[in-house]
Design an enzyme around this catalytic site. Sequence first.
Site, short mmCIF file in Angstrom:
data_model
loop_
_atom_site.label_atom_id
_atom_site.label_comp_id
_atom_site.label_asym_id
_atom_site.label_seq_id
_atom_site.Cartn_x
_atom_site.Cartn_y
_atom_site.Cartn_z
N GLU A 28 0.84 -1.21 0.00
CA GLU A 28 0.00 0.00 0.00
C GLU A 28 0.88 1.26 0.00
O GLU A 28 1.88 1.32 0.72
CB GLU A 28 -0.88 0.00 1.26
CG GLU A 28 -1.81 1.20 1.36
CD GLU A 28 -2.56 1.27 2.69
OE1 GLU A 28 -2.12 0.65 3.69
OE2 GLU A 28 -3.60 1.95 2.73
N CYS A 43 -5.68 -2.62 2.22
CA CYS A 43 -5.37 -2.69 3.66
C CYS A 43 -6.56 -2.88 4.58
O CYS A 43 -7.07 -3.99 4.72
CB CYS A 43 -4.55 -1.47 4.08
SG CYS A 43 -3.79 -1.76 5.69
N LYS A 82 -9.46 2.59 -2.17
CA LYS A 82 -9.67 1.99 -0.84
C LYS A 82 -11.03 2.40 -0.30
O LYS A 82 -11.33 3.60 -0.20
CB LYS A 82 -8.54 2.47 0.08
CG LYS A 82 -8.56 1.94 1.49
CD LYS A 82 -7.25 2.31 2.17
CE LYS A 82 -7.17 1.95 3.62
NZ LYS A 82 -5.84 2.25 4.19
#
EC number: 3.5.1.6
Length: 379
Positions: free
Chosen positions: A119, A233, A196
């Site tokens: 990430e 994540c 994300k």
Amino acid sequence: MAGAEWKSLEECLEKHLPLPDLQEVKRVLYGKELRSLDLPREAFEAASREDFELQGYAFEAAKEQLRRPRIVHVGLVQNRTPLPADAPVAEQVSALHRRIKAIVEVAAMCGVNIICFQEAWTMPFAFCTREKLPWTEFAESAEDGPTTRFCQKLAKNHDMVVVSPILERDSEHGDVLWNTAVVISNSGAVLGKTRKNHIPRVGDFNESTYYMEGNLGHPVFQTQFGRISVNICYGRHHPLNWLMYSINGAEIIFNPSATIGALSESLWPIEARNAAIANHCFTCAINRVGTVNVFLCSLKAHQDFGYFYGSSYVAAPDGSRTPGLSRSQDGLLVAKLDLNLCQQVNDVWNFKMTGRYEMYARELAEAVKPNYRPTIVKE
Ligand SMILES: NC(=O)NCCC(=O)O
């Protein structure tokens, strides 16, 4: 909480358990035993010269009569930031480009078809400082920023799909920042991007001052080597996030991460593995390594991020998984997958068939209404 001195769970188990116990423990923690991949000697030599770990494993599927095996080699990269966080921004980015180029060259020797980086791989992990400059200077255009152009060259030169998670600056929409993964086809063309969906707000581990929750849903990218998606994540704590990528057809879901021991190390081996099982797909969990010293922070409480414990691994739909890369070293994990395993496991466990999605869709649609009352039956 152990730092770099504790190398890995696997090393610890191997050091301390007698062989018969070790085999049983591995059966439970890692599922069906995987064959080590026979990677080229030059690849190991280059990895050793460049000072990173190289491991390779093969997941096998049963032979079918009508379908040929659908083999794909994935590469997972975990790394430290080579320069200190107070070095000039451009120098930090160039150093990371150089580091990743060296690792990708080894991945190419190993026949990797799809590679994914950690990430926000072009920057130190500064999201929890809540400061703007210089960290926002690491943000780039997903379509034609320097990092995307760099990855396009890698993709074309090595005939490799590249998944490049960056901090995105979207200048077409008011310079908004996003936590984005750019997917670059092996032709070198930008296939698309995904953002994300869930942002951590866990005490001091709070990234909400930097970028917004993604607005692109759950895209799946059809590549020459299979259908892939990227759950960035903190999204791995959300089973519905994995589910939607899977419902859209993902066969491999990458989970590029940046997470620390105190927060999540005990969850790490479970979550991506469980997602692979629950969604009949492969998952690739990638974490960065080391400590990040972000000196400019004015709030003492936000300075100490703790230890990023690496331990990247791949999990399969049958619950088997590779060992993790080390907690202390940069690394490349190569895994040979047969994507036929997804359908084979689906046909055995039938989680898609028995999922009752229409029931949950109805119930969830009610549950999110402001006037919803939970169904609690009382005496
Ligand atoms: N970068 C990020 O989302 N970190 C959150 C930590 C975690 O989810 O373990």
